[in-house]
Design an enzyme around this catalytic site. Sequence first.
Site: not given
Length: 171
Positions: A149, A131
Site C-alpha cells: 500500500d 496489513d
Amino acid sequence: MAKTLPKQSGSNGAGGTLVPWLGIAVIVILADQLTKIAIAKIFSYGEGRAITSFFNLVLVYNKGAAFSFLSAAGGWQRWAFTALGVVAALVICYLLKRHAAQKLFCTALALIMGGALGNVIDRLMYGHVIDFLDFHVGGWHWPAFNLADSAITVGAVLLVFDELRRVRGAR
C-alpha cells in the site's frame, strides 16, 4: 553500402527495456511479502505491539480494498480486486515499455505495479491482504496498511509530481 538500423534502445522514450522497472517492482514485492511473512509469524491475528506513541505493529486482514472498502461484500471482491491488480500490472507493463526513457514516470509506475502485485499475491494465497502498519495521532487513527500500500501511495504521489513537472515544462 551498409544499412543503418533504427535505434532500439528506447532513447526516444518508446520501445525501451522493461528490466530496470520490473526490477523495482520485484524489490517492492519481495520486501512486501517478507515483511508480511515476518509479521504473520510474530503476531496472532489482532495482536499488536506499540512501537512509538503514534505507531503500532498489528496483524489484521483486509478482504476489501483501501480502508477495507467492500470487505464485507461476500467474497466476489477477492476475485474482482485480484483481476483489477493483474490488469493494472499488464497496462503498466505496456506503459513502461512505451515510456522507458521517462525515469520518474516509470519509477512511479513500477512502485504501483509492485504494490498491486504484492496485494494480489496475498489475495490469491490467503483470500485477504495482510496489513500491519498502524499509525495514530491523538484521536485520529488510520486504517492499518502494508508496504505494498505504501509503494502504491508513493507511486501515485510521484505520478502527480511528474505530471505537474511536465505541465510546467510545457509552458
